[in-house]
Design an enzyme around this catalytic site. Structure first.
Site, short mmCIF file in Angstrom:
data_model
loop_
_atom_site.label_atom_id
_atom_site.label_comp_id
_atom_site.label_asym_id
_atom_site.label_seq_id
_atom_site.Cartn_x
_atom_site.Cartn_y
_atom_site.Cartn_z
CG ASP A 56 43.05 -44.41 25.60
OD1 ASP A 56 44.04 -44.36 26.34
OD2 ASP A 56 43.02 -45.07 24.55
CG ASP A 72 48.60 -43.57 22.67
OD1 ASP A 72 48.92 -42.48 22.17
OD2 ASP A 72 49.19 -44.07 23.66
#
Length: 230
Positions: A12, A14
């Site tokens: 991922d 953020d």
């Protein structure tokens, strides 16, 4: 005995590789440079972010909102603004801890892929800055003029859509889940579908709900940024 399967390290973006939310930060940046209404945009951006954290975000509605200023300004102004965003917001947020983690996987021979729910306009330059060639992000539909329309192209890489988009990525390379040994790093319960699908889930800078799940299931927990995460 070592696995003969191709090793895939999925990340991922953020609050995982970055200590900030790049999508939210881009919205705040457009506000700062005068592209958006200072009252209405701020309110709506905060509301959408709260829905994301809660796992209730309508991603199609959000993408229309988040790309509106870019669509109005056109490709050239958008690119110039994003270059400034990279210099002023993203570059100061690129941390050596994240670079070292990516580097460690490459040194082990793993293929590295970023899988993010943030759109490709915001994230493609960030992936390049991190030295990651493979990016699975929310694809933006483009009109006859070649510019983005505000709609999403295909399956959005969010929640269960991340699993679908990784499967699509594998299929394009003649692979499926049985051909790869997968690790996935994420901070959010939004990513539970992919965390549950991979061989090695890693709760990275986890939110309280994901931390509780990781502790219950015995998943690895990685505090990549310590207490400095924003």
């Amino acid at each position: 005995m070592p696995s003969s399967r191709k090793r895939l390290a999925l990340f991922d973006l953020d609050h995982t590789l970055l200590p900030i939310d790049s999508d939210y930060a881009w919205g705040e940046f457009t506000l700062a440079i005068g592209w958006t209404d200072p009252v209405d945009f701020k309110r709506r951006n905060d509301e959408f972010y709260a829905h994301y954290v809660a796992g209730t975000l309508d991603v199609h509605e959000y993408v229309r909102f988040a790309t509106e200023a870019v669509r109005r300004r056109g490709a050239q102004q958008a690119q110039t603004a994003h270059e400034r965003f990279m210099r002023e917001v993203i570059q100061p947020s690129l941390r050596e801890e994240a670079r070292a983690l990516l580097r460690s996987h490459r040194e082990q021979g793993d293929e590295v892929v970023i899988v993010t729910a943030t759109n490709e306009f915001v994230t493609a330059p960030i992936a390049r800055a991190l030295g990651v060639d493979e990016l699975i992000a929310v694809r933006l539909q483009r009109g006859s003029d070649g510019w983005i329309t505000g709609e999403i192209d295909g399956v959005p890489s969010m929640r269960g859509g991340k699993v679908a988009r990784v499967e699509e990525w594998l299929s394009q390379r003649g692979l499926d889940w049985t051909d790869v040994e997968t690790t996935f790093y994420s901070d959010s319960t939004n990513d539970l579908p992919l965390l549950e699908r991979v061989d090695h889930p890693v709760a990275t800078n986890p939110d309280p709900r994901l931390r509780a799940i990781a502790l219950q299931r015995g998943w690895r927990i990685l505090e990549l940024f310590g207490q400095e995460q924003q």
